[in-house]
Scaffold this motif. Structure first.
Motif, PDB file in Angstrom:
ATOM      1  N   TYR A 179       4.336  -3.376   8.200  1.00  0.00           N
ATOM      2  CA  TYR A 179       3.445  -2.220   8.283  1.00  0.00           C
ATOM      3  C   TYR A 179       3.522  -1.484   6.947  1.00  0.00           C
ATOM      4  CZ  TYR A 179       3.226  -3.197  13.259  1.00  0.00           C
ATOM      5  OH  TYR A 179       3.006  -3.811  14.463  1.00  0.00           O
ATOM      6  N   ARG A 180       2.667  -0.485   6.777  1.00  0.00           N
ATOM      7  CA  ARG A 180       2.689   0.275   5.528  1.00  0.00           C
ATOM      8  C   ARG A 180       2.524   1.757   5.811  1.00  0.00           C
ATOM      9  NH1 ARG A 180      -1.614  -1.375   1.084  1.00  0.00           N
ATOM     10  NH2 ARG A 180      -3.050  -0.380   2.535  1.00  0.00           N
ATOM     11  N   ILE A 181       3.368   2.560   5.165  1.00  0.00           N
ATOM     12  CA  ILE A 181       3.223   4.011   5.171  1.00  0.00           C
ATOM     13  C   ILE A 181       3.063   4.425   3.720  1.00  0.00           C
ATOM     14  CG2 ILE A 181       4.231   6.230   5.785  1.00  0.00           C
ATOM     15  CD1 ILE A 181       5.859   4.862   7.925  1.00  0.00           C
ATOM     16  N   GLY A 182       1.923   4.997   3.383  1.00  0.00           N
ATOM     17  CA  GLY A 182       1.660   5.290   1.977  1.00  0.00           C
ATOM     18  C   GLY A 182       1.577   3.987   1.200  1.00  0.00           C
ATOM     19  N   ARG A 183       2.458   3.839   0.204  1.00  0.00           N
ATOM     20  CA  ARG A 183       2.492   2.594  -0.574  1.00  0.00           C
ATOM     21  C   ARG A 183       3.745   1.785  -0.259  1.00  0.00           C
ATOM     22  NH1 ARG A 183       1.196   3.518  -6.764  1.00  0.00           N
ATOM     23  NH2 ARG A 183       0.755   1.283  -6.625  1.00  0.00           N
ATOM     24  N   ASN A 184       4.500   2.216   0.738  1.00  0.00           N
ATOM     25  CA  ASN A 184       5.715   1.490   1.122  1.00  0.00           C
ATOM     26  C   ASN A 184       5.436   0.477   2.222  1.00  0.00           C
ATOM     27  OD1 ASN A 184       7.305   4.227   0.107  1.00  0.00           O
ATOM     28  ND2 ASN A 184       8.518   2.352  -0.085  1.00  0.00           N
ATOM     29  N   ILE A 185       5.720  -0.791   1.946  1.00  0.00           N
ATOM     30  CA  ILE A 185       5.706  -1.828   2.978  1.00  0.00           C
ATOM     31  C   ILE A 185       7.010  -1.715   3.752  1.00  0.00           C
ATOM     32  CG2 ILE A 185       5.689  -4.321   3.426  1.00  0.00           C
ATOM     33  CD1 ILE A 185       3.041  -3.340   2.428  1.00  0.00           C
ATOM     34  N   ILE A 186       6.912  -1.719   5.083  1.00  0.00           N
ATOM     35  CA  ILE A 186       8.123  -1.666   5.907  1.00  0.00           C
ATOM     36  C   ILE A 186       8.076  -2.783   6.939  1.00  0.00           C
ATOM     37  CG2 ILE A 186       8.536   0.802   5.555  1.00  0.00           C
ATOM     38  CD1 ILE A 186       7.270   1.321   8.270  1.00  0.00           C
ATOM     39  N   TYR A 187       9.253  -3.239   7.322  1.00  0.00           N
ATOM     40  CA  TYR A 187       9.387  -4.308   8.313  1.00  0.00           C
ATOM     41  C   TYR A 187       9.914  -3.686   9.602  1.00  0.00           C
ATOM     42  CZ  TYR A 187      10.609  -8.960  10.167  1.00  0.00           C
ATOM     43  OH  TYR A 187      10.693 -10.127  10.909  1.00  0.00           O
ATOM     44  N   ILE A 188       9.233  -3.944  10.712  1.00  0.00           N
ATOM     45  CA  ILE A 188       9.575  -3.319  11.985  1.00  0.00           C
ATOM     46  C   ILE A 188       9.704  -4.377  13.071  1.00  0.00           C
ATOM     47  CG2 ILE A 188       8.909  -1.586  13.694  1.00  0.00           C
ATOM     48  CD1 ILE A 188       7.095  -0.322  11.608  1.00  0.00           C
ATOM     49  N   SER A 189      10.725  -4.220  13.917  1.00  0.00           N
ATOM     50  CA  SER A 189      10.894  -5.080  15.089  1.00  0.00           C
ATOM     51  C   SER A 189      10.835  -4.230  16.350  1.00  0.00           C
ATOM     52  CB  SER A 189      12.242  -5.805  15.030  1.00  0.00           C
ATOM     53  OG  SER A 189      12.249  -6.762  13.994  1.00  0.00           O
ATOM     54  N   PRO A 190      10.437  -4.821  17.491  1.00  0.00           N
ATOM     55  CA  PRO A 190      10.396  -4.071  18.745  1.00  0.00           C
ATOM     56  C   PRO A 190      11.741  -3.401  19.030  1.00  0.00           C
ATOM     57  CG  PRO A 190       9.341  -6.206  19.014  1.00  0.00           C
ATOM     58  CD  PRO A 190       9.980  -6.224  17.659  1.00  0.00           C
ATOM     59  N   GLY A 191      11.705  -2.130  19.415  1.00  0.00           N
ATOM     60  CA  GLY A 191      12.923  -1.395  19.745  1.00  0.00           C
ATOM     61  C   GLY A 191      13.569  -0.681  18.569  1.00  0.00           C
ATOM     62  N   ASP A 192      13.047  -0.842  17.362  1.00  0.00           N
ATOM     63  CA  ASP A 192      13.652  -0.226  16.173  1.00  0.00           C
ATOM     64  C   ASP A 192      13.587   1.297  16.224  1.00  0.00           C
ATOM     65  OD1 ASP A 192      14.397  -2.582  15.021  1.00  0.00           O
ATOM     66  OD2 ASP A 192      12.838  -2.616  13.484  1.00  0.00           O
ATOM     67  N   ASP A 193      14.592   1.930  15.628  1.00  0.00           N
ATOM     68  CA  ASP A 193      14.634   3.378  15.425  1.00  0.00           C
ATOM     69  C   ASP A 193      14.919   3.591  13.941  1.00  0.00           C
ATOM     70  OD1 ASP A 193      14.998   6.098  15.375  1.00  0.00           O
ATOM     71  OD2 ASP A 193      16.347   6.182  17.093  1.00  0.00           O
ATOM     72  N   ILE A 194      13.868   3.886  13.184  1.00  0.00           N
ATOM     73  CA  ILE A 194      13.952   3.942  11.733  1.00  0.00           C
ATOM     74  C   ILE A 194      13.873   5.382  11.248  1.00  0.00           C
ATOM     75  CG2 ILE A 194      12.770   3.303   9.581  1.00  0.00           C
ATOM     76  CD1 ILE A 194      11.764   0.795  11.058  1.00  0.00           C
TER      77      ILE A 194
END
Length: 461
Positions: free
Chosen positions: A91-106
Motif C-alpha cells: 500500500y502507499r501513504i504519501g510517497r511511502n510504500i508500506i507492506y501490510i499483512s492481515p492483523g497488523d498493528d503498525i
C-alpha cells in the motif's frame, strides 16, 4: 419530517440492486478469503488534505478507491485508521510504500515531502523501514529522474547496475528477518526496477544532454544493443502471478513477456488481470450507463474469481449514477443544525461544491465560489451549495464565521456520499432543474467553461 421519511424510503429503494450485488460479491469472496483488520496509527507530516492508504497491488488497476482507507490527520497531525484485508500486500501513504499483512498493528510517522525520514514501529517495522528507499518507477527507478544520467549510455547502464547491487545488499541484510514471500517479491522488484531504468534511459538522457530529435533513434538503438542481453537474462523465470503485487513489475510486464521463449504460455491469472485492467481503463472513460453495462460481457471470459468479482464491483459502482440519471437525494445539515434534503432545491440548476477546511485547494476555491454566487445573486433559477465533508463540526463553523458566510453552507458525513463516488475534494457536481445529473465532475468555480455551461442549463425547462 415527512419529506425526510420519503427521502429515506426512495434512497433505500434505489440502493436495493446495488446492495444485493455487493452482498453477492462479498459472499463469493468470503468463501475463499478471510478478512482481518489492520490498524495503522501515528503522525502524518506535511499532509494538508485527506490521506488515502492506497492499494498498490494489482487490484489498483481493476478496482476503485475505497472510502474505508481514507483518513484526515487532526490538528496535531495524529491519525488512526482501521480497515480489513485478506492477504499481505503493498500500500502507499504519501510517497511511502508500506507492506501490510492481515492483523497488523503498525505505528508510523509518515513524512509526505521526505519519505526517507518516515519512522516505523510495531508490525512490519523491518519491511517498511527497508521500503523507505524504494525507487520510484515514474522517475525511472534507479535513474531517479535525471540524477542517474551519466556522460554516456554505457556509463549510465553501469550506474543502474551499481545501484541495483547496493539495493540487493540492503535486501540481503534483512533476509533472515522477513518472510520468504517478502524477500522474493523485493528480489523481483529489483530486477523489474533495472528493466524499468533501462527503458527510461532515452527519455532522461535526451533531456539531460539536450540532444536533438534526430538523435533519439540512435540513443534508443545504442541502449537496446547494450541492455537486451541483460533484460533477457533478468526476464528468465520472472513470469509469475504473485509478482503482479508490484507496480514496477506490472509496468514492465509486457517487456518481460516479450523476452520469453516462443513456446511460453502466459499463466491464466496474468491473462485475466490483463483483461480486467483493460475493462477498467475503458470503464472510467464512459459516462453512459448502457455503455458501462455492455462491459459486463467481457467479464465472462475472466476465470480468476477475485479479478472477476473486483471488476464486476467496479462496473457496478460506476453505473450507480451517471449523466442523465435522477440525482440521489442527500441529507445536509445547515449552520442552524437543520436537516435539509438536496431535493429541496429541485426546479433550480444546482451547483454543488464539496470541500473541507483542511483542504488547501478547496480554500483557494472559496473566494472564487463567493464571486460566482455574487455574479448570479439575482438569478433565482440557479443555486450554489457549498457542502463541507469536515469531521469537525466546530472547525467548519469557525471557518464560516471567520469568513462571514453562512448562506447555502452545509455539512455532510462523507460516508453518506458513496453513490457519488466522492473520494477527494474539491469536487463539483451539476444537477439540472429536473433533478437529473448534468455533470458528476463539473468545472471548478474559476473555470472559464463554467459560466457558459450554467447559462445553457438555466435556459432549459
Amino acid at each position: 419530517m415527512l419529506v425526510i421519511t420519503e427521502l429515506r424510503r426512495k434512497n433505500e429503494s434505489m440502493k436495493k440492486l446495488s446492495i444485493f450485488f455487493c452482498l453477492f460479491v462479498s459472499l463469493l469472496s468470503a468463501k475463499a478469503q478471510e478478512f482481518k483488520a489492520v490498524k495503522i496509527s501515528g503522525k502524518a507530516i506535511n499532509f494538508n488534505n485527506s490521506v488515502e492508504v492506497e492499494d498498490m497491488t494489482e487490484f489498483k488497476d481493476i478496482s476503485l478507491s475505497s472510502n474505508e482507507r481514507f483518513f484526515v490527520p487532526d490538528s496535531n497531525k495524529n491519525f488512526s485508521i482501521q480497515f480489513k484485508i485478506a492477504i499481505p500486500g503493498y500500500y502507499r501513504i504519501g510517497r511511502n510504500i508500506i507492506y501490510i499483512s492481515p492483523g497488523d498493528d503498525i505505528n508510523a510517522t509518515i513524512d509526505r515531502i521526505n519519505p526517507t525520514k518516515s519512522i516505523f514501529s510495531g508490525s512490519r517495522q523491518i519491511e517498511n523501514t527497508y521500503l523507505k528507499l524504494t525507487p520510484y518507477p515514474k522517475q525511472g527507478s534507479f535513474l531517479d529522474g535525471e540524477t542517474g544520467i551519466q556522460s554516456s549510455i554505457a556509463k549510465t547502464i553501469d550506474y543502474i547496475l551499481t545501484k541495483s547491487k547496493e539495493r540487493s545488499q540492503q535486501l540481503d541484510s534483512i533476509r533472515r528477518m522477513v518472510s520468504p514471500d517478502f524477500y522474493r517479491l523485493e528480489s523481483v522488484r529489483i530486477k523489474a526496477d533495472i528493466i524499468n531504468s533501462f527503458m527510461n534511459i532515452p527519455i532522461y538522457y535526451s533531456w539531460v544532454h539536450k540532444t536533438s530529435t534526430d538523435s533519439a533513434l540512435m540513443i534508443q538503438q545504442q541502449r537496446d544493443s547494450l541492455t537486451k542481453p541483460i533484460i533477457a537474462k533478468l526476464s528468465k523465470g520472472l513470469v509469475d502471478p504473485l509478482h503482479l503485487k508490484l507496480v514496477v513489475y506490472r509496468d514492465v510486464l509486457n517487456t518481460i513477456l516479450q523476452n520469453q521463449p516462443s513456446t511460453f504460455s502466459i499463466p491464466q491469472k496474468i491473462n485475466d488481470w490483463f483483461k480486467a485492467s483493460a475493462i477498467k481503463q475503458k470503464a472510467i472513460t464512459l459516462d453512459n450507463k448502457n455503455d458501462l453495462i455492455a462491459l459486463y460481457k467481457g467479464i465472462d471470459s475472466i476465470n480468476t474469481d477475485v479479478y472477476k468479482n473486483a471488476i464486476a464491483s467496479t462496473i457496478a459502482q460506476l453505473t450507480q449514477l451517471n449523466q442523465g440519471d435522477p440525482a440521489i437525494d442527500i441529507l445536509f445539515t445547515n449552520t442552524d443544525n437543520q436537516t435539509i434534503p438536496l431535493s429541496n432545491f429541485k426546479n433550480k440548476v444546482i451547483y454543488l461544491e464539496f470541500w473541507a477546511t483542511w483542504c488547501g485547494p478547496c480554500l483557494a476555491d472559496k473566494p472564487k465560489m463567493e464571486l460566482l454566487k455574487q455574479q448570479f445573486k439575482n438569478d433565482d433559477s440557479i443555486v450554489f451549495l457549498s457542502v463541507s465533508i469536515d469531521d469537525n463540526l466546530d472547525a467548519w463553523k469557525k471557518y464560516l464565521i471567520k469568513q462571514g458566510v453562512s448562506k447555502d453552507e452545509f455539512i455532510v458525513d462523507r460516508n453518506k456520499l458513496s453513490n457519488y463516488n466522492l473520494l477527494s475534494v474539491p469536487r463539483m457536481i451539476l444537477i439540472n432543474k429536473d433533478f437529473t445529473i448534468e455533470q458528476l465532475y463539473a468545472p471548478g468555480p474559476g473555470n472559464k467553461q463554467l459560466i457558459p455551461l450554467l447559462t445553457k442549463m438555466r435556459l432549459k425547462p
